[in-house]
Design a protein around this motif. Structure first.
Motif, PDB file in Angstrom:
ATOM      1  N   GLN A 247       0.883  -1.178   0.043  1.00  0.00           N
ATOM      2  CA  GLN A 247       0.220   0.066   0.051  1.00  0.00           C
ATOM      3  C   GLN A 247       0.898   1.455   0.042  1.00  0.00           C
ATOM      4  O   GLN A 247       1.796   1.337   0.858  1.00  0.00           O
ATOM      5  N   THR A 248       0.749   1.878  -0.929  1.00  0.00           N
ATOM      6  CA  THR A 248       1.518   3.368  -0.968  1.00  0.00           C
ATOM      7  C   THR A 248       0.593   4.664  -0.909  1.00  0.00           C
ATOM      8  O   THR A 248      -0.547   4.600  -1.373  1.00  0.00           O
ATOM      9  N   GLY A 249       1.308   5.514  -0.455  1.00  0.00           N
ATOM     10  CA  GLY A 249       0.336   6.901  -0.670  1.00  0.00           C
ATOM     11  C   GLY A 249      -0.668   7.258   0.724  1.00  0.00           C
ATOM     12  O   GLY A 249      -1.394   8.016   0.460  1.00  0.00           O
ATOM     13  N   GLY A 250      -0.636   6.345   1.661  1.00  0.00           N
ATOM     14  CA  GLY A 250      -1.305   6.663   2.722  1.00  0.00           C
ATOM     15  C   GLY A 250      -2.930   6.351   2.524  1.00  0.00           C
ATOM     16  O   GLY A 250      -3.368   5.743   1.547  1.00  0.00           O
ATOM     17  N   PRO A 251      -3.789   7.111   3.298  1.00  0.00           N
ATOM     18  CA  PRO A 251      -5.086   6.903   3.019  1.00  0.00           C
ATOM     19  C   PRO A 251      -5.807   7.641   1.669  1.00  0.00           C
ATOM     20  O   PRO A 251      -6.705   7.396   1.230  1.00  0.00           O
ATOM     21  N   SER A 252      -4.851   8.334   0.817  1.00  0.00           N
ATOM     22  CA  SER A 252      -5.228   8.676  -0.310  1.00  0.00           C
ATOM     23  C   SER A 252      -4.632   7.856  -1.438  1.00  0.00           C
ATOM     24  O   SER A 252      -4.961   8.085  -2.565  1.00  0.00           O
ATOM     25  N   GLY A 253      -3.859   6.824  -1.201  1.00  0.00           N
ATOM     26  CA  GLY A 253      -3.357   6.162  -2.271  1.00  0.00           C
ATOM     27  C   GLY A 253      -4.238   4.737  -2.410  1.00  0.00           C
ATOM     28  O   GLY A 253      -5.120   4.602  -2.003  1.00  0.00           O
ATOM     29  N   GLY A 254      -3.352   3.841  -2.840  1.00  0.00           N
ATOM     30  CA  GLY A 254      -4.020   2.511  -3.151  1.00  0.00           C
ATOM     31  C   GLY A 254      -3.194   1.335  -3.091  1.00  0.00           C
ATOM     32  O   GLY A 254      -2.018   1.735  -2.550  1.00  0.00           O
ATOM     33  N   VAL A 255      -3.653   0.184  -3.349  1.00  0.00           N
ATOM     34  CA  VAL A 255      -2.541  -1.149  -3.213  1.00  0.00           C
ATOM     35  C   VAL A 255      -2.045  -1.290  -4.359  1.00  0.00           C
ATOM     36  O   VAL A 255      -2.918  -1.347  -5.472  1.00  0.00           O
ATOM     37  N   LEU A 256      -1.041  -2.233  -4.403  1.00  0.00           N
ATOM     38  CA  LEU A 256      -0.530  -2.341  -5.505  1.00  0.00           C
ATOM     39  C   LEU A 256      -0.309  -4.128  -5.415  1.00  0.00           C
ATOM     40  O   LEU A 256       0.608  -4.397  -4.546  1.00  0.00           O
ATOM     41  N   PRO A 257      -0.799  -4.972  -6.287  1.00  0.00           N
ATOM     42  CA  PRO A 257      -1.124  -6.372  -5.890  1.00  0.00           C
ATOM     43  C   PRO A 257       0.374  -6.887  -6.605  1.00  0.00           C
ATOM     44  O   PRO A 257       1.211  -6.051  -7.244  1.00  0.00           O
ATOM     45  N   GLU A 258       0.705  -8.193  -6.520  1.00  0.00           N
ATOM     46  CA  GLU A 258       2.007  -8.914  -6.861  1.00  0.00           C
ATOM     47  C   GLU A 258       2.345  -8.529  -8.340  1.00  0.00           C
ATOM     48  O   GLU A 258       3.197  -8.346  -8.505  1.00  0.00           O
ATOM     49  N   ASN A 259       1.070  -8.494  -9.181  1.00  0.00           N
ATOM     50  CA  ASN A 259       1.680  -8.518 -10.798  1.00  0.00           C
ATOM     51  C   ASN A 259       1.991  -7.006 -11.051  1.00  0.00           C
ATOM     52  O   ASN A 259       2.291  -6.790 -11.911  1.00  0.00           O
ATOM     53  N   MET A 260       2.098  -6.204 -10.071  1.00  0.00           N
ATOM     54  CA  MET A 260       2.421  -4.897 -10.321  1.00  0.00           C
ATOM     55  C   MET A 260       3.685  -4.319  -9.581  1.00  0.00           C
ATOM     56  O   MET A 260       4.444  -3.481  -9.585  1.00  0.00           O
ATOM     57  N   LEU A 261       4.597  -5.564  -9.211  1.00  0.00           N
ATOM     58  CA  LEU A 261       5.713  -5.359  -8.426  1.00  0.00           C
ATOM     59  C   LEU A 261       6.824  -4.954  -9.270  1.00  0.00           C
ATOM     60  O   LEU A 261       7.760  -4.345  -8.779  1.00  0.00           O
ATOM     61  N   ASP A 262       6.634  -5.022 -10.423  1.00  0.00           N
ATOM     62  CA  ASP A 262       7.697  -4.357 -11.510  1.00  0.00           C
ATOM     63  C   ASP A 262       7.401  -2.923 -11.747  1.00  0.00           C
ATOM     64  O   ASP A 262       8.304  -2.487 -12.528  1.00  0.00           O
TER      65      ASP A 262
END
Lengths: 625, 385
Positions: free
Chosen positions: A414-429
């Motif tokens: 999760q990045t960006g705190g309460p304004s951000g979103g989650v990045l799942p495994e397929n976005m690790l790159d």
């Protein structure tokens, strides 16, 4: 402390300081808030006492420094010049360190960092994998500076950028340099700092103000605290340079009240800078005057927003206002005001010292320099990491962070705190910079990077952020205030197993409305955690709603704990740790949970020894026992 | 039973043929009216029509209470008050006047008047004031104290105050306010609000400590608040900083302190309450002797802060945001303390602790209770361990 009246004075002081510390050994102990939690104060005292006892006074300098980054292993001690790094120190280790390492120059193997992959002992800090891929520019100096000592900062070349800017450059040149470097705001928005400065500089109205935003409200980010604790002068120097470029003579530092040590050290820094004449009138004989006041925040997330923060400094409720006219033009008391984040200001001295070309050589096309992230959550190496822009998430999580603990499976970052979103495994790159993260559906934010594993429920995470935002919404805009409450209600229902068909769609509809109809960034971005978890983990929502099941085993209403009598070793750890005494011993010396009294805090599962793994999580609905 | 008997009952106050009340006023109707009212209640009253005559009467008949008109031909009421105070400070003086100005009222308070009646006044008001005066005169007579009846506030109060004397204390506080540099505020509004304030706080504070100290405590608190405000040079924009400092001193924001800030900075109370409500760090309710904070930042959340909250809650028996009935603990959740690498984190009186075991939580609770008995905070006990 004599006042420094010229650049020559500053350089003379620096030379003296270097002469004084010549041929001396230095022990740097991490003594920030994280260190203190693990009794670094005692370690520090032990060093001072032991050095005196073993007759090394005057030969060894002990420094109480801020966090070096690897908070998890604190308190650490770095012994210079050899750069030996001891981790997780205890006061009882200290006599040995003094007699063996400081006196005889021998290494103490057991105190060195052990690489979890190959069990090798690492001598130097730079050899630790956690630091390998990092470019510690802004954070790197924490190691060399005693938190309360301005001399340490001057000795490593502090305030050199200030003297260069004040005496060799015009304000316009300073501004152009920062603009050229394309330094973007580290607080979240990523707006180019140089352009902000220019607007304030050109805006009509006097006086002009400059502000350091240290209202690090994003839960899960703490680089600003670390910088203000460990190296407050770098922020002050950046602020001074900015003030010079903008033509401001008055500044404010807005620090959260929740950071007592950062507040204390900033106060000390300001006081000692005043004594040296680095704040006040005619700084270093340049004819430029500037002074700064600390304003403590009182616990309101929304007050980190620029217009709300200014309103708080004016002594009012920290609510945002519409920004048809930017705060750079009409800010504090309706005067032109330039506000930047702590980390942004701390970058400025480096740009002036080394030039914009050097700065531009780091990072990606539109995101230059480094960024500090707080790499926390379900990760082996937790701490602050400073990496060049453009590094991939995978490198951060696996190479620097050392992957997920206990062999669990990675789920998301999760990045960006309460304004951000989650990045799942397929976005690790994804390459981490301002634009790429936004493109991936999250954002840079202030740099919180929370790693989640298979035991993190994404619906619960969305609920967590929504609850946070519903509490922190100032209530000025109805869509944000009421919309978030309704979203929270729906999410509460889902996590309680009372979700209904159509809830997901309703959440999406509400999200769209809140985004479109809120005044400030809090409301506009508030639905992001919900939307991004729905986007990537819709199946988890559906499991909650359709099957009343929490796949991660987090949502309390949907789980229950059970002790498998065949596996129970009878050690009694669970019973000892149960806060409600809901676990009791049976006749055959195993343990059993009384469902009536169980509050499902989960401590029994945590403390059950790995060799037994007798406590098991079950779906409440299908609980067999 | 008449009022006089009520007052003298069991107090050792003996009948000695002395006059109880002397009324000094140039208006005959007032004098007669007062005398009649007082005598129907069993007080013996004498009257004088000017200051000089009044003083002679006082010397001759040693009354307990003297009512003095401020504006009289010849000797002024102020002079009479000053003379009486010099002659025998134990005599309780009450001012009657048709001209209620702030300055004159404060002046009379300063030279020892204990109450202030504005003409026209109802007989009930007169009696109330005189009865109170008689009560005040009583102990002074018993102990033959020569000091002023309105004792300096620094003197510790021994007997618990009843409601009436609390009101009276409110008036004293007013005198103290004056010594703090009290200026152009509307005197009578202030008086009224102070009366009710004094009662309110006496009641509230009375629950936890001896009532008698309540008013003294208020004055001491206000002095403290003043010293805080002075540090910020009376700047309005320092409001949040001032409130934070008050909170640090008192552990919460007591009402009288907020009202004092309002008066001092000339900020409407509603604005102060808006600010105090808005910011999470500010508490409008008393908090326990020990503050236990649990970080619920995201990093702590994913590492099980919710479970920690449950465990601490069930051990202390209170939910987040609550204080226990003995005011020992307040449990709060905080949005990120910036110790994300150590989560879940609990902070007890400023001491950080990473992921405590249930045993540790129980120890913390026990230590806090011990330190409460000793009047220390947790950190001190922890350090002295």
């Amino acid at each position: 402390m004599p006042r420094l009246n010229s650049v020559a004075d500053l350089e003379k002081l620096k030379k003296n300081l270097l002469d004084q510390s010549k041929d001396k050994k230095i022990v740097s102990i991490t003594n920030g808030t994280d260190g203190r939690t693990h009794h670094s104060q005692d370690v520090l005292r032990a060093f001072t006492d032991e050095i005196q006892r073993q007759g090394l006074s005057g030969k060894v300098i002990v420094k109480s420094t801020g966090c070096h980054g690897f908070c998890q292993k604190e308190p650490c001690a770095i012994i210079l010049p050899q750069e030996i790094c001891y981790v997780s120190l205890k006061p009882e280790d200290v006599p040995e360190v003094v007699s063996e390492t400081l006196v005889k120059g021998k290494l103490i193997e057991r105190l060195l960092y052990e690489d979890p992959n190959n069990s090798a002992r690492i001598t130097k800090e730079s050899g630790i994998s956690f630091y390998n891929l990092q470019s510690r520019i802004v954070l790197g100096n924490n190691r060399f500076i005693d938190m309360e000592n301005i001399d340490d900062y001057i000795a490593i070349g502090g305030y050199a950028a200030l003297s260069k800017a004040f005496l060799q450059m015009t304000p316009k040149q300073v501004l152009d340099e920062v603009k050229e470097a394309n330094l973007r705001g580290r607080g979240g928005g990523g707006f180019p700092a140089g352009r902000k400065w220019e607007t304030t500089r050109n805006a009509a109205g006097e006086p002009k103000y400059v502000i350091v935003n240290a209202d690090e409200g994003d839960p899960g980010a703490y680089m600003d605290r670390s910088l203000l604790e460990g190296n407050p002068h770098s922020v002050l120097e950046g602020l001074l340079i900015g003030a010079y470029a903008i033509g401001s003579h008055e500044g404010y530092i807005y620090v959260r009240e929740e950071y007592p040590l950062a507040l204390e050290n900033t106060e000390i820094a300001i006081e000692s800078a005043r004594q040296y004449g680095l704040l006040g009138e005619n700084i270093l004989g340049s004819g430029f005057d500037f002074d700064v006041t600390i304003h403590r925040g009182a616990g309101a997330f929304v007050s980190g927003e620029s217009s709300a923060l200014m309103s708080a400094i004016e002594g009012r409720v920290g609510e945002p206002r519409p920004k048809y006219i930017h705060t750079s033009v009409k800010g504090l008391w309706d005067k032109p005001t330039c506000l930047n984040n702590v980390e942004t200001w701390a970058n400025v001295p480096f740009i002036i010292n080394k030039g914009s070309d050097w700065f531009k050589s780091i990072g990606t096309e539109n995101s230059k320099g480094t960024k500090i992230f707080s790499l926390v959550g379900k990760i082996n190496n937790t701490g602050l990491v400073e990496v060049p822009m453009g590094i991939t998430l995978r490198e951060i999580v696996y190479d620097i962070g050392g992957g997920i603990p206990n062999g669990k499976k990675f789920k998301a970052v999760q990045t960006g705190g309460p304004s951000g979103g989650v990045l799942p495994e397929n976005m690790l790159d994804v390459h981490v910079d301002f634009d790429e993260l936004t493109k991936a559906g999250s954002m840079m934010g202030s740099g919180g990077m929370i790693v989640m594993d298979e035991n993190t429920c994404m619906v619960d995470t969305a609920r967590y952020y929504t609850e946070f935002l519903a509490q922190e919404s100032c209530g000025k805009c109805v869509p944000c205030r009421e919309g978030l409450r309704q979203m929270l209600r729906i999410l509460d229902n889902i996590t309680n197993g009372e979700g209904e068909e159509g809830d997901i769609e309703l959440l999406e509809e509400l999200s769209e409305f809140i985004q479109g109809a809120s005044l400030c960034a809090l409301g506009q971005t508030a639905p992001n955690p919900v939307l991004s978890t729905i986007k990537h983990f819709r199946d988890e929502y559906e499991a909650h709603i359709k099957e009343t099941r929490c796949p991660a085993g987090v949502c309390k209403a949907l789980i229950s704990y059970y002790i498998d009598p065949d596996k129970c070793l009878g050690c009694g750890q669970c019973a000892k740790n149960c806060p409600t005494d809901a676990i009791s011993k049976t006749e055959d010396k195993t343990y059993v949970i009384d469902r009536e009294n169980c509050i499902k805090c989960g401590i029994c599962l945590t403390v059950c020894p790995d060799k037994a793994k007798a406590v098991v999580l079950q779906d409440a609905l299908y609980a067999r026992y | 039973m008449c009022a006089r008997e009520q007052i003298t009952q069991g107090s050792g106050f003996q009948e000695s043929g002395m006059t109880d009340v002397v009324v000094i006023d140039d208006e005959e109707s007032i004098c007669e009216g007062c005398r009649q009212t007082l005598e129907t209640e069993g007080f013996r009253a004498e009257i004088a029509r000017n200051g000089a005559e009044g003083l002679k009467l006082v010397e001759r008949s040693h009354p307990k209470v003297v009512l003095v008109d401020l504006k009289m031909p010849g000797m002024s009421g102020m002079e009479v008050l000053a003379d009486i105070s010099e002659y025998d400070p134990s005599i309780v003086t009450i001012v009657i006047t048709g001209y209620g100005s702030i300055d004159s009222a404060v002046e009379t308070m300063k030279i020892g008047a204990s109450d202030f009646l504005t003409k026209p006044f109802a007989p009930e008001r007169l009696l109330e004031s005189v009865k109170r005066g008689m009560e005040l005169a009583k102990p002074a007579e018993e102990a033959e104290v020569t000091e002023r009846v309105v004792k300096p506030l620094e003197a510790p109060e021994k007997a618990p105050l009843n409601e009436q004397s609390v009101v009276l204390k409110g008036l004293e506080v007013l005198g103290q306010y004056y010594s703090l540099g009290f200026k152009e505020r509307q005197f009578f509004d202030e008086l009224r609000s102070l009366e009710s304030e004094a009662k309110y706080h006496a009641d509230r504070l009375g629950q936890v400590k001896e009532k008698g100290h309540a008013v003294l405590d208020i004055v001491r608190d206000l002095r403290l608040v003043d010293s805080i405000i002075q540090r910020y040079a009376y700047k309005k924009n320092a409001l949040i900083q001032i409130l934070l400092d008050i909170q640090m001193k008192f552990n919460w924001l007591p009402r009288h302190c907020l009202e004092w800030v309002s008066t001092r900075l000339n900020i409407p109370r509603t604005n102060i309450y808006t600010v105090a409500n808005f910011y999470e760090a500010l508490s409008l309710e008393p908090r326990g002797a020990h503050l236990i904070q649990i970080c619920t930042g995201t990093a702590c959340h994913v590492r099980g802060a919710a479970g920690l909250v449950d465990r601490v809650s069930s051990i202390l028996g209170i939910k987040p945001g609550q204080t226990d009935s003995e005011q020992l603990f307040t449990l709060e959740t905080v949005h990120c303390l910036g110790c994300c690498a150590l989560g879940p984190v609990i902070v007890v009186d400023g001491e950080y602790c990473s992921n405590p075991s249930t045993k540790q939580i129980r120890e913390i609770a026990a230590l806090c209770e011990v330190s409460c008995e000793k009047g220390e905070n947790y950190a001190q006990v922890e350090l002295g361990r």
